[in-house]
Design a protein around this motif. Structure first.
Motif, PDB file in Angstrom:
ATOM      1  N   ARG A 170       0.847  -1.195   0.000  1.00  0.00           N
ATOM      2  CA  ARG A 170       0.000   0.000   0.000  1.00  0.00           C
ATOM      3  C   ARG A 170       0.884   1.246   0.000  1.00  0.00           C
ATOM      4  NH1 ARG A 170      -2.662   1.343   3.762  1.00  0.00           N
ATOM      5  NH2 ARG A 170      -4.648   1.903   2.777  1.00  0.00           N
ATOM      6  N   SER A 171       0.741   2.043  -1.019  1.00  0.00           N
ATOM      7  CA  SER A 171       1.576   3.246  -1.165  1.00  0.00           C
ATOM      8  C   SER A 171       1.008   4.449  -0.429  1.00  0.00           C
ATOM      9  CB  SER A 171       1.734   3.584  -2.649  1.00  0.00           C
ATOM     10  OG  SER A 171       0.462   3.827  -3.236  1.00  0.00           O
ATOM     11  N   THR A 172      -0.204   4.318   0.101  1.00  0.00           N
ATOM     12  CA  THR A 172      -0.853   5.475   0.722  1.00  0.00           C
ATOM     13  C   THR A 172      -0.687   5.526   2.236  1.00  0.00           C
ATOM     14  OG1 THR A 172      -2.919   4.203   0.823  1.00  0.00           O
ATOM     15  CG2 THR A 172      -2.594   5.641  -1.092  1.00  0.00           C
ATOM     16  N   ALA A 173       0.049   4.577   2.821  1.00  0.00           N
ATOM     17  CA  ALA A 173       0.255   4.587   4.272  1.00  0.00           C
ATOM     18  C   ALA A 173       0.851   5.922   4.700  1.00  0.00           C
ATOM     19  CB  ALA A 173       1.167   3.436   4.683  1.00  0.00           C
ATOM     20  N   ALA A 174       0.310   6.501   5.762  1.00  0.00           N
ATOM     21  CA  ALA A 174       0.662   7.878   6.130  1.00  0.00           C
ATOM     22  C   ALA A 174       2.032   7.999   6.777  1.00  0.00           C
ATOM     23  CB  ALA A 174      -0.405   8.433   7.071  1.00  0.00           C
ATOM     24  N   GLY A 175       2.589   6.926   7.313  1.00  0.00           N
ATOM     25  CA  GLY A 175       3.889   7.012   7.966  1.00  0.00           C
ATOM     26  C   GLY A 175       3.756   7.018   9.473  1.00  0.00           C
ATOM     27  N   ASN A 176       4.903   7.209  10.159  1.00  0.00           N
ATOM     28  CA  ASN A 176       4.898   7.232  11.618  1.00  0.00           C
ATOM     29  C   ASN A 176       4.307   8.517  12.176  1.00  0.00           C
ATOM     30  OD1 ASN A 176       6.472   4.728  12.369  1.00  0.00           O
ATOM     31  ND2 ASN A 176       7.897   5.695  10.958  1.00  0.00           N
ATOM     32  N   ALA A 177       4.553   9.612  11.495  1.00  0.00           N
ATOM     33  CA  ALA A 177       4.050  10.909  11.937  1.00  0.00           C
ATOM     34  C   ALA A 177       3.982  11.836  10.734  1.00  0.00           C
ATOM     35  CB  ALA A 177       4.943  11.491  13.026  1.00  0.00           C
ATOM     36  N   LEU A 235      10.611   9.632  12.536  1.00  0.00           N
ATOM     37  CA  LEU A 235      10.939   8.833  13.715  1.00  0.00           C
ATOM     38  C   LEU A 235      12.429   8.509  13.693  1.00  0.00           C
ATOM     39  CD1 LEU A 235       9.852   7.063  16.157  1.00  0.00           C
ATOM     40  CD2 LEU A 235       9.700   5.191  14.511  1.00  0.00           C
ATOM     41  N   THR A 236      13.125   8.803  14.791  1.00  0.00           N
ATOM     42  CA  THR A 236      14.566   8.539  14.849  1.00  0.00           C
ATOM     43  C   THR A 236      14.924   7.382  15.777  1.00  0.00           C
ATOM     44  OG1 THR A 236      14.812  10.208  16.605  1.00  0.00           O
ATOM     45  CG2 THR A 236      15.136  10.932  14.314  1.00  0.00           C
ATOM     46  N   SER A 237      14.054   7.084  16.736  1.00  0.00           N
ATOM     47  CA  SER A 237      14.329   5.989  17.670  1.00  0.00           C
ATOM     48  C   SER A 237      13.004   5.423  18.161  1.00  0.00           C
ATOM     49  CB  SER A 237      15.157   6.495  18.862  1.00  0.00           C
ATOM     50  OG  SER A 237      15.355   5.465  19.813  1.00  0.00           O
ATOM     51  N   TYR A 238      12.920   4.071  18.187  1.00  0.00           N
ATOM     52  CA  TYR A 238      11.667   3.438  18.600  1.00  0.00           C
ATOM     53  C   TYR A 238      11.908   2.403  19.680  1.00  0.00           C
ATOM     54  CZ  TYR A 238       7.386   0.718  18.608  1.00  0.00           C
ATOM     55  OH  TYR A 238       6.234   0.083  19.011  1.00  0.00           O
ATOM     56  N   GLU A 241      12.303  13.793  15.215  1.00  0.00           N
ATOM     57  CA  GLU A 241      12.888  15.090  14.880  1.00  0.00           C
ATOM     58  C   GLU A 241      12.041  15.723  13.782  1.00  0.00           C
ATOM     59  OE1 GLU A 241      16.924  14.528  13.738  1.00  0.00           O
ATOM     60  OE2 GLU A 241      17.630  14.044  15.777  1.00  0.00           O
ATOM     61  N   TYR A 242      11.881  17.052  13.852  1.00  0.00           N
ATOM     62  CA  TYR A 242      11.061  17.696  12.826  1.00  0.00           C
ATOM     63  C   TYR A 242      11.584  19.094  12.509  1.00  0.00           C
ATOM     64  CZ  TYR A 242       8.631  20.819  16.153  1.00  0.00           C
ATOM     65  OH  TYR A 242       8.336  21.796  17.076  1.00  0.00           O
ATOM     66  N   THR A 243      11.206  19.527  11.348  1.00  0.00           N
ATOM     67  CA  THR A 243      11.467  20.884  10.889  1.00  0.00           C
ATOM     68  C   THR A 243      10.163  21.458  10.372  1.00  0.00           C
ATOM     69  OG1 THR A 243      13.733  20.323  10.247  1.00  0.00           O
ATOM     70  CG2 THR A 243      12.775  22.312   9.278  1.00  0.00           C
ATOM     71  N   ALA A 244       9.800  22.649  10.859  1.00  0.00           N
ATOM     72  CA  ALA A 244       8.554  23.281  10.432  1.00  0.00           C
ATOM     73  C   ALA A 244       8.770  24.775  10.279  1.00  0.00           C
ATOM     74  CB  ALA A 244       7.438  23.014  11.430  1.00  0.00           C
ATOM     75  N   ALA A 245       8.283  25.337   9.177  1.00  0.00           N
ATOM     76  CA  ALA A 245       8.442  26.772   8.921  1.00  0.00           C
ATOM     77  C   ALA A 245       7.544  27.594   9.829  1.00  0.00           C
ATOM     78  CB  ALA A 245       8.135  27.068   7.448  1.00  0.00           C
ATOM     79  N   ASN A 246       6.451  27.020  10.295  1.00  0.00           N
ATOM     80  CA  ASN A 246       5.530  27.725  11.174  1.00  0.00           C
ATOM     81  C   ASN A 246       4.960  26.741  12.195  1.00  0.00           C
ATOM     82  OD1 ASN A 246       4.288  26.927   8.448  1.00  0.00           O
ATOM     83  ND2 ASN A 246       2.497  26.976   9.777  1.00  0.00           N
ATOM     84  N   ASP A 247       4.232  27.255  13.175  1.00  0.00           N
ATOM     85  CA  ASP A 247       3.603  26.372  14.147  1.00  0.00           C
ATOM     86  C   ASP A 247       2.771  25.328  13.416  1.00  0.00           C
ATOM     87  OD1 ASP A 247       4.766  27.903  16.065  1.00  0.00           O
ATOM     88  OD2 ASP A 247       2.933  28.938  16.692  1.00  0.00           O
ATOM     89  N   PHE A 252       0.505  11.461  15.127  1.00  0.00           N
ATOM     90  CA  PHE A 252       1.420  10.334  15.273  1.00  0.00           C
ATOM     91  C   PHE A 252       0.626   9.034  15.181  1.00  0.00           C
ATOM     92  CE2 PHE A 252       3.143  13.992  17.344  1.00  0.00           C
ATOM     93  CZ  PHE A 252       4.505  13.969  17.068  1.00  0.00           C
ATOM     94  N   SER A 253       1.148   8.090  14.427  1.00  0.00           N
ATOM     95  CA  SER A 253       0.449   6.814  14.224  1.00  0.00           C
ATOM     96  C   SER A 253       0.686   5.889  15.415  1.00  0.00           C
ATOM     97  CB  SER A 253       0.920   6.149  12.931  1.00  0.00           C
ATOM     98  OG  SER A 253       0.145   5.003  12.664  1.00  0.00           O
ATOM     99  N   GLU A 254       0.276   6.346  16.591  1.00  0.00           N
ATOM    100  CA  GLU A 254       0.356   5.591  17.835  1.00  0.00           C
ATOM    101  C   GLU A 254      -0.942   5.804  18.597  1.00  0.00           C
ATOM    102  OE1 GLU A 254       2.752   3.562  18.574  1.00  0.00           O
ATOM    103  OE2 GLU A 254       4.167   4.157  17.014  1.00  0.00           O
ATOM    104  N   VAL A 255      -1.374   4.785  19.323  1.00  0.00           N
ATOM    105  CA  VAL A 255      -2.651   4.845  20.031  1.00  0.00           C
ATOM    106  C   VAL A 255      -2.568   5.826  21.198  1.00  0.00           C
ATOM    107  CG1 VAL A 255      -4.250   3.521  21.479  1.00  0.00           C
ATOM    108  CG2 VAL A 255      -3.383   2.531  19.362  1.00  0.00           C
ATOM    109  N   PHE A 256      -3.571   6.662  21.315  1.00  0.00           N
ATOM    110  CA  PHE A 256      -3.679   7.625  22.408  1.00  0.00           C
ATOM    111  C   PHE A 256      -4.023   6.894  23.700  1.00  0.00           C
ATOM    112  CE2 PHE A 256      -6.353  10.236  25.149  1.00  0.00           C
ATOM    113  CZ  PHE A 256      -5.609  11.402  25.275  1.00  0.00           C
ATOM    114  N   TYR A 257      -3.225   7.162  24.733  1.00  0.00           N
ATOM    115  CA  TYR A 257      -3.486   6.558  26.042  1.00  0.00           C
ATOM    116  C   TYR A 257      -2.928   7.512  27.083  1.00  0.00           C
ATOM    117  CZ  TYR A 257      -3.945   2.946  29.640  1.00  0.00           C
ATOM    118  OH  TYR A 257      -4.314   2.236  30.756  1.00  0.00           O
ATOM    119  N   ASP A 258      -3.821   8.207  27.757  1.00  0.00           N
ATOM    120  CA  ASP A 258      -3.402   9.296  28.644  1.00  0.00           C
ATOM    121  C   ASP A 258      -3.037   8.833  30.050  1.00  0.00           C
ATOM    122  OD1 ASP A 258      -5.925   8.591  29.392  1.00  0.00           O
ATOM    123  OD2 ASP A 258      -6.759  10.619  29.421  1.00  0.00           O
ATOM    124  N   LYS A 259      -3.060   7.538  30.326  1.00  0.00           N
ATOM    125  CA  LYS A 259      -2.751   7.030  31.666  1.00  0.00           C
ATOM    126  C   LYS A 259      -1.298   6.566  31.732  1.00  0.00           C
ATOM    127  CE  LYS A 259      -7.536   5.623  32.466  1.00  0.00           C
ATOM    128  NZ  LYS A 259      -8.019   6.294  31.243  1.00  0.00           N
TER     129      LYS A 259
END
Length: 495
Positions: A330-337, A390-393, A401-407, A412-419
């Motif tokens: 599948r070529s459409t997978a969004a990636g890790n983030a 993703l640099t380390s898992y 690590e990321y680079t962004a020109a603006n906010d 992230f392709s990880e399950v949300f778990y606030d506990k």
């Protein structure tokens, strides 16, 4: 062949506390004076009745319907863990009475003898006549005969084989009853000789320790023995045999993607997870949000958009014509983030679930309005230029690590778990936002930065602290007991 004949759908072995320990438990009910014994007895009986489940609904239904959280138990017999504590506890109290109050207990010899006759005699009765109390065939006995007839092709032989199985069950029960009687006889013998002043306290305790260790160890070895362990290489070769499709997927060295194996039920088969980061797998207690995703987005057909947000790059399928296994890349997978161009706010879970039924996860994200104050307005509708990787898992720690020109708003392709999960941007904690019903997201500042997700629950820290304190108290208590015993012996020697 099934030597177990009860009504449980499956079983992995008995809850065995020890025949000698049970003898001391009954003896404790007779000789222990402390009123605490009645609490132990009541707890033991209640837990035993609850473990029967649907076989004794008078008690179990009451707890299921009216006691909070009790209906969350997956297996009702797990309540027997209480019995595994109370029975040895009463046995210890009985031994303590023998050591401390033997002279004060009236007719102690008779009480010990009658307890042995009762408990040992019951075991001996089962050993001699096992079918007096036990039924060695269940309602499925006829089904067993039909299955054997189907496999063998001879009804008379299948019936005879099933009947011989019943005789084997009787023989097994009889032999174990003899074994239990022998253990109880030895326990009684050690106690009796001690009461007759032929054994010292130390020898009695040592003899019981060795006997009970042998008893429990030999039973445990039936279910977990040398044959239960295999080398790592042997396990991989015999249990997790690598298929051609697995070898082809593993040629992709970017191991950040996920795989969904559709050759079997992907959410009840854990085998693919041995080789891949699998979207499927098995756990008896899934997170509710993940279960709801399965029920709403994968029920009948796979939602390709949801597969994209879970970063599923490969599907393993079965060719319906020749039953061969094949790979779908599948070529459409969004990636890790990834950064999204637009954040859409929804009012509740139902609307959020409906929204991800058809969307492009790489361009937009759906967020519950409860997080609206944590997202900057200028990032909720502005496109973002930059990249994040993703640099380390590690299951407990992930680094990006990321680079962004603006906010920017990153998903992230990880399950949300606030506990327990916490997020840090350059070491500064940042609130984690739930996006697309189940994924994690962060509001990130412009520039070059590092992101960390760390699983560090407060409950784990508190548990470690309590364990440390408890261990200290236990060691201090043992030390104090040894010191007081030593001082007492010194005084007795001096007198």
């Amino acid at each position: 062949m099934p030597t177990y004949w009860g009504d449980k759908r499956f079983t992995s072995g008995p809850w065995y506390f020890g025949a000698g320990i049970f003898f001391l438990f009954v003896l404790g009910l007779v000789i222990v004076k402390d009123r605490f014994k009645w609490w132990i007895l009541a707890t033991t009986i209640l837990a035993l009745l609850l473990s029967f489940g649907r076989n004794f609904t008078l008690v179990s239904d009451l707890f299921f319907d009216y006691f909070p959280m009790y209906n969350k138990f997956r297996a009702v017999e797990s309540i027997l863990v209480l019995v595994s504590i109370t029975v040895p506890m009463m046995a210890i109290m009985a031994v303590n009475e023998l050591l401390i109050r033997a002279k004060e207990i009236p007719n102690l010899d008779k009480k010990v003898l009658y307890t042995f006759i009762g408990v040992g005699g019951f075991c001996l009765l089962i050993a001699i006549m096992p079918d007096l109390f036990l039924n060695f065939r269940n309602a499925g006995h006829s089904n067993l005969i039909e299955m054997l007839e189907h496999n063998i092709g001879d009804k008379a032989f299948a019936t005879e084989l099933a009947n011989q199985l019943v005789l084997d069950r009787k023989d097994i029960a009889s032999k174990d009853a003899y074994r239990s009687f022998f253990i109880i006889l030895l326990t009684f013998g050690f106690v009796w000789v001690f009461l007759k002043k032929k054994l010292s306290e130390g020898i009695l305790l040592g003899a019981l320790l060795v006997l009970f260790l042998f008893d429990l160890w030999s039973i445990d070895k039936r279910f977990l023995n040398d044959k239960s362990f295999m080398g790592k290489g042997t396990t991989a070769q015999q249990v997790f045999q690598q298929r051609e499709v697995d070898q082809l997927i593993l040629m992709d060295k970017d191991l950040s993607y996920r795989v969904l194996d559709l050759t079997s039920d992907p959410f009840s088969d854990a085998r693919p997870s041995y080789f891949h980061k699998s979207l499927g797998g098995y756990h008896a207690a899934k997170l509710m949000r993940f279960q709801e995703i399965l029920e709403n987005q994968f029920n009948g057909a796979l939602n390709e958009d949801v597969l994209d947000m879970f970063n599923v790059r490969y599907l393993i399928t079965t060719d319906p014509q020749n039953q061969s296994q094949r790979i779908v890349r599948r070529s459409t997978a969004a990636g890790n983030a990834w950064f999204v161009d637009k954040v859409n706010f929804v009012k509740g879970n139902a609307e959020e679930m409906q929204a991800i039924s058809s969307f492009d996860p790489r361009k937009e994200a759906f967020v519950n309005q409860q997080y609206q104050n944590e997202i900057k307005a200028k990032t909720s509708s502005a496109s973002t230029t930059g990249q994040i990787k993703l640099t380390s898992y590690h299951p407990d720690k992930m680094q990006y690590e990321y680079t962004a020109a603006n906010d920017a708003f990153a998903v992230f392709s990880e399950v949300f778990y606030d506990k327990g999960w916490k997020a840090y941007v350059d070491g500064k904690e940042t609130p984690i936002i739930r996006a697309d019903y189940i994924l994690r997201a962060l509001q990130l500042p412009a520039g070059n930065h590092k992101v960390e997700f760390i699983f560090d629950p407060e409950s784990h820290k508190m548990g470690n602290l309590l364990t440390l304190i408890s261990s200290f108290i236990l060691v201090a208590g043992i030390g104090a007991a040894i010191y007081l015993t030593f001082k007492r012996n010194q005084k007795e020697t001096a007198v």
